[in-house]
Every structure is written in structure tokens, then in C-alpha cells.
Design an enzyme around this catalytic site. Structure first.
Site: not given
Lengths: 256, 317
Positions: B75, B133, B246, B269
């Protein structure tokens, strides 16, 4: 904080599905403090879970560190199969630590299940500071009991298979009844949220300082991903991160 | 590794020393892991999203691991642009790499306001505009799936800055290339492809969603094939540079993105798993170039061999 490939020294099943894995790291063992954790990559050659898994440091032996874990998922199962000579990728030490110094004489350790993990290390350091230690441990059943390297241990089991029949909070209530003379105590605790919640209430009523170690699902372990928030008690909807601001919090600091 | 391979590239007047970057939200503001990574080796850092005011983010549970990936619903928790310029930027400036501030906002006006503030400070190489987002109610993906609205934001921001404007696109739309074209026509300098894919996970014991907001953004190796296809699609549609993102885990993944048409790549990530992956890729690019007789990494951009029959055969062998 360093990232290091470490050699596994041993990995033993010390209770039912509870494993104690020892790995060598001079750097981490020399800098880690009680309550801090390491973030370990369980996967091998890309096979296994993507993210690292956080584990409290359970004990320091020479230049090696013990972690204690319950093999419940894919990552912990892979780790449980590690043998002497295998390598693991470790990031640590991470997070804050228990505050051992302070104006108290008696340390009361309260742990539920695998929440016992950080306390052998803490106990060693408490002894060095000359604190009196009482350790209250709760397990579902004696099969899951781990109580090594702890002082003045009392056990509670849910099924009554060993020690007091009931949970560790009930055992703590009994402990207080039997030890009314105890003054200037501090509680150190780790375990399921429901246990910590109940403990926080007791500590508050008795006006005893209580430090708790929290678990959180996290990705990075260093405060970047913002994935492990816990709600703070002071300001509504303000968050602290388990990995960076914790994992040790004062029980009244956090909304459990 | 000592080599004469050309690794640099330019966007507007900014020269980046190589094509390897770290994605917004996966490297904080640099100071969290500078003990572990030699940040100076990177082409640049995309900062954690900044909004005009600090954002506390979504309630827990914010992340959950899924097969070869993770879902998040952070968030856009961030310290806000004012704290950033006071507390983070002075230290960030000391690195020998470029800082690109990622900006998130819930209105066109807020995007403009944040850029206006940052224009007063040196040490910022460019802006990445987060119109994609999936985890905030206002702004974010609502902009990014609407080419007209996205184009309006770009036009307004273009008037405010000469610094590179990079727009981060969402894959959660049926027409990513149409949005990319609208962005290019409005004066953007580059696009980042892709932001996370909307995903979901459920705890079957409690029957509750595993994330507090029910759905979240999927990232990690699981999304790499999708990301690669989106980069390929956008590369055919626009001429401006593409930052491919990605699930990039290693040099091979990164080279695939260049071949599909990305000018540069961002590691996301996987920074959580191994903070040094991006630096390894910087070296891996050079090694690949030397081994394959390539003098400029840029030669790989869009250099996909379109002999499909041959490719299919090779991939089965």
C-alpha cells in the site's frame, strides 16, 4: 549484518518434528545478541521456497550458531534434511535484541511451543549479568518438549503428558501465587499470539516489564519490503516492522 | 572483470554507466543494505515510491509467498517526499550511481506537486511515475489502465521537468501497447514494463484471503514469462527505451529481457532473496559480451532471432 554461505555442523531432531541445526559463522556468532535473528535461504539450486526464512538464534557454541525450528512447511522440511558439511546461505544478524541490562533481579522466561528458541542464548547472557532466572514452558504435549540449556524450568502441557496440565499462562499464574516474594522481575516471552496477548494483560496488571519476541512473515528481513508490520499501541494505525523495529517489543507497545 | 565492452546508455542528457537497475520498493532508499551491496556498481536505483505526504500503508497481512513468487499489498508505505529530500537524498547523492525517484500519487495535481518539489534538488537523475500500483484505492492502477488519463499526467509533468520521465506500466490491462504509445506521444522518455500482476491466495482452514486487501500484486520468477511477453509487445509499439522488469533472477533472465526489446533491466523481488543479484548481472553482462564477441551491450536490445521454427526446435532439445 552480513550475507554468508555457512557450513552446517549438525542437524538433529530434538523433539517431534523439532530440529536443532548448527552452522558455522565466526562473524555472525561474534556479533549477534540475544533475540536477534538470521534469515536463511532454504532452497537449493532454485528448488524450494523463493523467500528466506527467519529464525531466532537459539544458542552460540564457540563460533557456531544453533537455530531451533518446527519442520512444518517446505522450507523448514528442506532445512531439517541438512547434514554436516552442507551449505546454507545466511543473512544476519538482524533485528533488535532483548534488553538484558536494567534494574531488575529476576528474569521470568515464558515460552510457548517453538517460542522457546531464543531463550537458551538469552539465559546464558542473563547468567553473566547475575540475574535469577525462572523458565516456564508450554507445549501441546511432551513429544514436542524442548527444554535444554535453560534454568529453573517448569513445564506445562495441554494434554497433561508432562508437568502442569494446562497452558503456560495458567502455569505463570500458579508461579506468581507460589512466589509472592519475587520483587523487581522482568518477563521475556515468545510464543503464539494468543499466548502473548494474555501474557501482556497479566504483565500490565502486575506492573511487570515484559519484552516479547514476535514472528512475522517477511521477505527481506532488513526493513525494505515493509512486509511485516505490527500495529503500535500509541498512535492509531501506526506500524512498526517486526524485522527492523523488532522482533523484540515491549508488550504494551504493540497491539497484539 | 576488465573489458572494453561498452555498457553505458543515455536517456535525454543522463548517461547511465550500465543497464542494470534495482526496482522501486525492493531496495528501499539504498541505506538499508549498503553494507551488503556495492551500490556504486549499479546503473541506478529506483527509490521506494514517494508520495506528497507520508503513507502508513495497508494493514497486515501484507505479503504471502506463492509458487515461485510473492504477493504483496504494502500500500505504498513511504516517508513522503519532504522527509526523503531531508533525510535520504543527502546520503543517496554520495553514491556513484544515478538515483531515480519513483513517485506515486492519487491525483494529477499530486504527481505535479511532488515533481515540483524534487526539481529543487540536485542528485536526482529522473522520475519514474507509478501509474500502476494495484494496492491503493485511488490513483495507481486507475490511471495506468486508462491511456487518456496517463497521457494527461505525462503532458503535465513534461512541462515541469527536463529530467527523464519514465512511466511504469501495469500488465493488468488488455492494451498495454496502446497505453505505451499514448505515453510516448505525450513526451515520456521511457517506460518500465511491468508492475505486479493482480493475484490472490486463500487460507483454506479459515477460508480467509491471505492478504488483508484480498488481492495484491504478484511478483518474482513466477511472472517472468508474462513480463517478457509484455516487453516484447511494447517494444514493437514504441521507440522509447524500455526498462524490463519481472522476476529477473540472473544474467540469463536479464539477457532475455534485452533480446525481447528492453534497453535496460530492473531487478525487483529477487533483491529480497539475494541483495547482490543486480551486481552479479552487471558482471554477467560483460562476461556474456566477451564470450559472444559483442562490443556494446546495446547490440542485444531487441536482437531476438525471429526464426521461430529454429527457436522452437532448440527449446525442446
Amino acid at each position: 549484518m552480513i550475507q554468508q554461505v555457512c557450513e552446517v555442523q549438525s542437524c538433529q531432531e530434538v523433539a517431534e518434528k523439532i530440529f536443532r541445526l548448527r552452522f558455522y559463522s565466526e562473524e555472525i556468532s561474534n556479533s549477534v545478541k540475544p533475540g536477534q535473528f538470521v534469515n536463511i535461504l532454504a532452497s537449493e539450486n532454485g528448488v524450494g521456497p523463493l523467500l528466506r526464512r527467519p529464525f531466532s538464534v537459539s544458542r552460540i557454541v564457540d563460533n557456531s550458531l544453533d537455530i531451533l525450528f518446527h519442520a512444518v512447511g517446505v522450507g523448514t522440511t528442506i532445512l531439517s534434511r541438512k547434514r554436516k558439511g552442507d551449505n546454507i546461505d545466511v543473512l544476519g544478524p538482524l533485528g533488535n535484541s532483548f534488553k538484558i541490562d536494567g534494574d531488575y533481579e529476576t528474569a521470568i522466561i515464558v515460552a510457548g511451543g517453538i517460542g522457546v528458541a531464543p531463550f537458551p542464548f538469552l539465559s546464558t547472557e542473563l547468567i553473566k549479568k547475575g540475574k535469577t532466572i525462572y523458565t516456564l514452558l508450554g507445549f501441546r504435549s511432551s513429544n514436542f518438549k524442548y527444554s535444554s540449556y535453560l534454568k529453573n524450568t517448569q513445564i506445562a502441557t495441554d494434554d497433561g503428558s508432562e508437568g502442569f496440565k494446562g497452558n503456560v499462562i495458567q502455569l505463570l499464574e500458579k508461579f506468581f501465587e507460589n512466589n509472592k516474594g519475587i520483587k523487581s522481575a522482568k518477563i521475556f516471552a515468545c510464543g503464539p499470539t494468543v499466548m502473548l496477548k494474555s501474557l501482556a494483560k497479566h504483565a500490565c496488571e502486575k506492573n511487570i516489564c515484559c519484552e516479547i519476541s514476535l514472528e512475522g512473515q517477511m521477505a527481506c528481513g532488513v526493513g525494505i519490503c515493509q512486509g511485516c508490520p505490527v500495529e503500535k499501541n500509541n498512535v492509531d494505525m501506526d506500524y512498526a516492522l517486526v524485522c527492523k523495529d523488532g522482533p523484540i517489543f515491549l508488550a504494551d507497545q504493540i497491539k497484539l | 572483470m576488465k573489458s572494453d565492452v561498452i555498457t553505458s546508455f543515455k536517456i535525454r542528457e543522463v548517461e547511465f554507466k550500465n543497464r542494470v537497475f534495482v526496482a522501486s520498493g525492493t531496495f528501499g532508499y539504498g541505506n538499508e543494505i549498503n553494507e551488503l551491496v556495492d551500490i556504486n556498481q549499479l546503473g541506478g536505483i529506483f527509490t521506494k515510491s514517494l508520495s506528497l505526504k507520508p503513507r502508513k500503508g495497508n494493514p497486515p497481512q501484507r505479503i504471502v509467498e506463492t509458487a515461485s513468487g510473492m504477493l504483496n499489498t504494502i500500500g505504498l508505505a513511504n516517508i513522503g517526499v519532504h522527509s526523503f529530500v531531508k533525510e535520504k537524498l543527502p546520503d543517496l547523492k554520495n553514491y556513484k550511481t544515478h538515483i531515480i525517484t519513483n513517485i506515486a500519487a492519487s491525483s494529477k495535481e499530486e504527481f505535479c506537486e511532488v515533481v515540483k518539489i524534487l526539481e529543487n534538488y540536485s542528485g536526482i537523475a529522473g522520475y519514474e511515475i507509478n501509474v500502476s500500483c494495484p494496492n491503493v484505492k485511488e490513483g495507481g492502477i486507475n490511471f495506468g489502465t486508462n491511456s487518456k488519463m496517463t497521457a494527461e499526467i505525462v503532458s503535465k509533468l513534461r512541462k515541469l521537468t527536463e529530467r527523464p520521465l519514465i512511466i511504469k506500466l501495469t500488465p493488468n490491462t488488455t492494451h498495454i501497447s496502446e497505453i505505451a504509445r499514448a505515453i510516448e506521444d505525450s513526451g515520456a522518455d521511457a517506460v518500465s514494463v511491468i508492475n505486479t500482476l493482480i493475484g490472490m491466495a486463500i487460507d483454506i482452514k479459515t477460508r480467509k484471503p491471505k492478504l488483508s486487501t484480498v488481492t495484491g500484486g504478484l511478483s518474482g520468477p513466477a511472472i517472468k514469462p508474462v513480463a517478457l511477453a509484455k516487453v516484447y509487445e511494447v517494444a514493437k509499439a514504441v521507440k522509447i527505451p524500455i526498462f524490463g522488469i519481472g522476476g529477473i533472477s540472473n544474467t540469463n533472465d536479464a539477457i532475455e529481457f534485452l533480446l525481447a526489446g528492453a534497453t535496460a533491466i530492473q531487478v525487483g523481488t529477487m533483491n529480497f532473496v539475494d541483495p547482490n543479484i543486480s551486481v552479479n548481472i552487471v558482471n554477467g553482462f560483460k562476461r556474456y559480451a566477451v564470450e559472444n564477441g559483442i562490443s556494446d551491450i546495446g547490440e542485444l536490445v531487441g536482437a531476438l532471432n525471429a526464426d521461430v521454427k529454429y527457436s522452437v526446435l532448440q527449446s525442446w532439445l
